[in-house]
Design a protein around this motif. Structure first.
Motif: not given
Length: 256
Positions: A103-127
């Motif tokens: 929505g207007d809240r931001g932009r999101w992505a889901l990744l795994n680092d090279p060792t297999g750990a999941p993490f997300a990225l967040w580019q803020a919009g309204a939140f």
């Protein structure tokens, strides 16, 4: 303390994926005193924000599919999610979802680092993310358990510019002079099917009392309570909630 600015590259949000959202809100509300407000927009599927003294503290979302694990997911802030995704992939990460608009809240992505750990990225919009951190019943630390400590620290230093405070047992990470996490090697005692993973740690006034409360609410204490054997080390406990998600609680030993 209330958050006025989230520095790019730092932890900006902690989100629980749970099979039973009402049960999760009951457990964490009982443990931390959090309020909970579900998003009324049906496109967000009951995404629920936890609040502490009226400020955003964390969230819980229903599982997207039956194969998804019940777990806490950490998000790290970026001002350019496309560029950060590209840098992460170049450094060996796997991109699973996004970048996508929320929505207007931001932009999101889901990744795994090279060792297999999941993490997300967040580019803020309204939140922006956390509205309160580093006080009792709010987020205060991140901990990475990984099977390749050196590769993990090199990856995050490369992608986010993190500083690494070297330590043979538990290197700590942060930006500038601000430490916000640590990296722990997973040894042979951890079953091989357990992947590398991030876990949030929440500040509490009394670790022993919090651990006892968690047990009374149906959780399990999997480590501690114990004093960390290092200069100015906190008292910590690692807890598994009733649905299986693992997180930590900690308090300074000097009461500060």
């Amino acid at each position: 303390m209330k958050v006025t600015e989230i520095v790019p590259g730092s932890p900006c949000w902690a989100q629980l994926s749970a099979g039973d959202v009402p049960a999760a809100t009951g457990f964490y509300g009982g443990l931390f005193g959090w309020g909970a407000e579900a998003d009324p927009d049906p496109q967000y599927g009951g995404y629920t924000i936890f609040s502490h003294d009226g400020a955003a503290a964390a969230a819980v979302a229903p599982l997207m599919n039956p194969q998804q694990p019940v777990m806490w997911l950490l998000s790290f802030a970026t001002t350019d999610i496309d560029a950060t995704c590209a840098a992460a992939k170049d450094a060996g990460a796997t991109l699973w979802m996004g970048p996508m608009e929320v929505g207007d809240r931001g932009r999101w992505a889901l990744l795994n680092d090279p060792t297999g750990a999941p993490f997300a990225l967040w580019q803020a919009g309204a939140f922006a993310g956390f509205g309160v951190v580093n006080e009792p019943n709010a987020f205060g630390w991140v901990d990475l358990s990984t099977r390749d400590k050196d590769a993990a620290t090199a990856f995050y230093a490369n992608v986010f510019g993190w500083r690494v405070w070297p330590d043979e047992r538990y290197p700590m990470v942060g930006l500038g002079e601000d430490m916000f996490g640590g990296v722990m090697a997973m040894d042979e005692s951890i079953p091989p099917e357990v992947p590398s993973h991030w876990a949030p740690f929440f500040v509490v006034a009394d670790v022993d009392a919090a651990a006892a409360t968690a047990q009374g609410l149906g959780g399990a204490v999997v480590h501690g309570p114990v004093d960390v054997e290092m200069e100015n080390g906190p008292r910590i406990a690692v807890i598994r909630d009733p649905q299986g998600a693992t997180f930590g609680v900690f308090a300074s030993r000097d009461g500060a």
